[in-house]
Write a protein that holds these residues in place. Structure first.
Motif, mmCIF file in Angstrom:
data_model
loop_
_atom_site.group_PDB
_atom_site.id
_atom_site.type_symbol
_atom_site.label_atom_id
_atom_site.label_comp_id
_atom_site.label_asym_id
_atom_site.label_seq_id
_atom_site.Cartn_x
_atom_site.Cartn_y
_atom_site.Cartn_z
ATOM 1 N N ARG A 72 61.598 56.485 57.649
ATOM 2 C CA ARG A 72 61.364 55.976 58.781
ATOM 3 C C ARG A 72 62.186 54.929 59.225
ATOM 4 O O ARG A 72 62.536 54.165 58.276
ATOM 5 C CB ARG A 72 59.760 55.687 59.148
ATOM 6 C CG ARG A 72 59.434 54.562 58.193
ATOM 7 C CD ARG A 72 57.836 54.257 58.111
ATOM 8 N NE ARG A 72 57.346 54.007 59.230
ATOM 9 C CZ ARG A 72 56.033 54.079 59.439
ATOM 10 N NH1 ARG A 72 55.167 54.623 58.772
ATOM 11 N NH2 ARG A 72 55.472 54.126 60.800
ATOM 12 N N ASP A 73 62.414 54.726 60.418
ATOM 13 C CA ASP A 73 63.421 53.476 61.113
ATOM 14 C C ASP A 73 62.109 52.783 61.926
ATOM 15 O O ASP A 73 62.247 53.347 63.181
ATOM 16 C CB ASP A 73 64.389 54.111 61.734
ATOM 17 C CG ASP A 73 65.509 53.050 62.262
ATOM 18 O OD1 ASP A 73 64.699 51.887 62.285
ATOM 19 O OD2 ASP A 73 66.688 53.184 62.271
ATOM 20 N N ASN A 74 61.690 51.932 61.808
ATOM 21 C CA ASN A 74 60.666 51.261 62.490
ATOM 22 C C ASN A 74 61.217 50.779 63.765
ATOM 23 O O ASN A 74 60.406 50.586 64.769
ATOM 24 C CB ASN A 74 59.925 50.308 61.714
ATOM 25 C CG ASN A 74 58.965 50.844 60.815
ATOM 26 O OD1 ASN A 74 58.294 52.010 61.055
ATOM 27 N ND2 ASN A 74 58.516 50.295 59.662
ATOM 28 N N ALA A 75 62.507 50.170 63.739
ATOM 29 C CA ALA A 75 63.185 49.758 64.621
ATOM 30 C C ALA A 75 63.522 50.707 65.914
ATOM 31 O O ALA A 75 63.452 50.591 67.119
ATOM 32 C CB ALA A 75 64.422 49.044 64.320
ATOM 33 N N LYS A 76 63.339 51.924 65.332
ATOM 34 C CA LYS A 76 63.433 53.001 66.678
ATOM 35 C C LYS A 76 62.311 53.788 66.703
ATOM 36 O O LYS A 76 62.238 54.622 67.356
ATOM 37 C CB LYS A 76 64.635 54.011 66.113
ATOM 38 C CG LYS A 76 66.137 53.479 65.607
ATOM 39 C CD LYS A 76 67.033 54.411 65.389
ATOM 40 C CE LYS A 76 68.631 53.916 65.225
ATOM 41 N NZ LYS A 76 69.278 54.812 65.022
ATOM 42 N N ASN A 77 61.356 53.373 66.053
ATOM 43 C CA ASN A 77 59.765 54.007 66.146
ATOM 44 C C ASN A 77 60.087 55.337 65.829
ATOM 45 O O ASN A 77 59.357 56.539 66.571
ATOM 46 C CB ASN A 77 59.072 53.968 67.605
ATOM 47 C CG ASN A 77 58.875 52.706 67.883
ATOM 48 O OD1 ASN A 77 58.414 51.751 66.956
ATOM 49 N ND2 ASN A 77 58.056 52.173 68.988
ATOM 50 N N THR A 78 60.755 55.582 64.774
ATOM 51 C CA THR A 78 61.081 57.187 64.429
ATOM 52 C C THR A 78 60.939 57.659 63.041
ATOM 53 O O THR A 78 61.270 56.653 62.185
ATOM 54 C CB THR A 78 62.548 57.348 64.950
ATOM 55 O OG1 THR A 78 62.714 57.381 66.338
ATOM 56 C CG2 THR A 78 62.525 58.844 64.485
ATOM 57 N N VAL A 79 60.341 58.698 62.808
ATOM 58 C CA VAL A 79 60.243 59.051 61.347
ATOM 59 C C VAL A 79 60.979 60.347 61.188
ATOM 60 O O VAL A 79 60.999 61.090 62.185
ATOM 61 C CB VAL A 79 58.419 59.356 60.855
ATOM 62 C CG1 VAL A 79 58.564 59.985 59.719
ATOM 63 C CG2 VAL A 79 57.652 58.079 61.072
ATOM 64 N N TYR A 80 61.375 60.706 59.942
ATOM 65 C CA TYR A 80 62.083 61.733 59.814
ATOM 66 C C TYR A 80 61.691 62.498 58.745
ATOM 67 O O TYR A 80 61.046 62.017 57.885
ATOM 68 C CB TYR A 80 63.662 61.329 59.577
ATOM 69 C CG TYR A 80 64.457 60.226 60.262
ATOM 70 C CD1 TYR A 80 64.255 59.032 60.116
ATOM 71 C CD2 TYR A 80 64.940 60.745 61.704
ATOM 72 C CE1 TYR A 80 64.929 58.111 61.221
ATOM 73 C CE2 TYR A 80 65.573 60.002 62.462
ATOM 74 C CZ TYR A 80 65.461 58.755 62.562
ATOM 75 O OH TYR A 80 65.800 57.767 63.351
ATOM 76 N N LEU A 81 62.129 63.819 58.725
ATOM 77 C CA LEU A 81 61.911 64.722 57.507
ATOM 78 C C LEU A 81 63.019 65.584 57.374
ATOM 79 O O LEU A 81 63.102 66.374 58.278
ATOM 80 C CB LEU A 81 60.597 65.733 57.818
ATOM 81 C CG LEU A 81 60.256 66.411 56.768
ATOM 82 C CD1 LEU A 81 59.418 65.680 55.605
ATOM 83 C CD2 LEU A 81 59.149 67.687 57.225
ATOM 84 N N GLN A 82 63.621 65.129 56.236
ATOM 85 C CA GLN A 82 64.963 65.852 55.666
ATOM 86 C C GLN A 82 64.356 67.300 54.869
ATOM 87 O O GLN A 82 63.570 66.900 53.729
ATOM 88 C CB GLN A 82 65.646 65.095 55.096
ATOM 89 C CG GLN A 82 67.138 65.652 54.561
ATOM 90 C CD GLN A 82 68.013 66.511 55.536
ATOM 91 O OE1 GLN A 82 68.263 65.867 56.815
ATOM 92 N NE2 GLN A 82 68.432 67.723 55.505
ATOM 93 N N MET A 83 64.822 68.393 55.230
ATOM 94 C CA MET A 83 64.245 69.426 54.612
ATOM 95 C C MET A 83 65.493 70.388 54.071
ATOM 96 O O MET A 83 66.281 70.743 54.780
ATOM 97 C CB MET A 83 63.441 70.462 55.641
ATOM 98 C CG MET A 83 62.310 69.736 56.198
ATOM 99 S SD MET A 83 61.190 70.660 57.270
ATOM 100 C CE MET A 83 62.187 71.323 58.325
ATOM 101 N N ASN A 84 65.529 70.414 52.847
ATOM 102 C CA ASN A 84 66.741 70.966 51.855
ATOM 103 C C ASN A 84 66.139 72.285 51.156
ATOM 104 O O ASN A 84 64.946 72.483 51.071
ATOM 105 C CB ASN A 84 67.266 70.248 51.163
ATOM 106 C CG ASN A 84 68.133 68.949 51.825
ATOM 107 O OD1 ASN A 84 68.354 68.992 53.007
ATOM 108 N ND2 ASN A 84 67.983 67.836 50.966
ATOM 109 N N SER A 85 67.284 72.988 50.841
ATOM 110 C CA SER A 85 66.688 74.335 50.056
ATOM 111 C C SER A 85 65.428 75.198 50.676
ATOM 112 O O SER A 85 64.368 75.490 49.999
ATOM 113 C CB SER A 85 66.271 73.974 48.629
ATOM 114 O OG SER A 85 67.386 73.227 47.854
ATOM 115 N N LEU A 86 65.411 75.298 51.855
ATOM 116 C CA LEU A 86 64.606 75.696 52.669
ATOM 117 C C LEU A 86 64.067 77.369 52.147
ATOM 118 O O LEU A 86 65.124 77.994 51.819
ATOM 119 C CB LEU A 86 64.829 75.913 53.956
ATOM 120 C CG LEU A 86 64.422 74.344 54.796
ATOM 121 C CD1 LEU A 86 65.273 74.437 56.230
ATOM 122 C CD2 LEU A 86 62.917 74.215 54.842
#
Length: 127
Positions: A72-86
């Motif tokens: 997450r980047d609280n300064a950007k109010n954004t959470v991320y989900l990196q998905m590998n080996s799908l």
């Protein structure tokens, strides 16, 4: 306007990667746990990952542990989900949601413990 907006879904081959984003606006975000859920057709909505306000020690479901990473980047109010080996079994609509302020479990896996939800983004993994 209160909203969570997911982006980054799409179609990918098995073994590939996708990165999802969840951007928040109009609501308190930085001090809240944010969860990632997914729902496949005919199945229940299950938690995939959850991340606390500091971003340290996120929770991951056993099915994605070692393949997915939440940040997450609280300064950007954004959470991320990196998905590998799908895998094809990762195919679902993915949602981000804000956990209620007070719940019995910090990384709650119960959808009703989350009060604001995004509209979802489709992830399709072909074999």
């Amino acid at each position: 306007q209160v909203q969570l907006v997911e982006s980054g879904g799409g179609l990918v081959q098995a073994g590939g990667s996708l990165s999802l984003s969840c951007a928040a606006s109009g609501l308190a975000f930085n001090s809240y746990v944010i969860g990632w859920f997914r729902q496949a057709p005919g199945k229940e909505r299950d938690i995939v990952a959850a991340i606390g306000w500091s971003g340290s020690s996120p929770y991951y479901a056993d099915s994605v542990k070692g393949r997915f990473t939440s940040s997450r980047d609280n300064a950007k109010n954004t959470v991320y989900l990196q998905m590998n080996s799908l895998k094809p079994e990762d195919t679902a609509v993915y949602y981000c949601a804000r956990r209620k302020l007070y719940t019995s479990t910090y990384y709650s896996r119960t959808p009703s413990d989350y009060d604001y939800w995004g509209q979802g983004t489709q992830v399709t993994v072909s074999s």
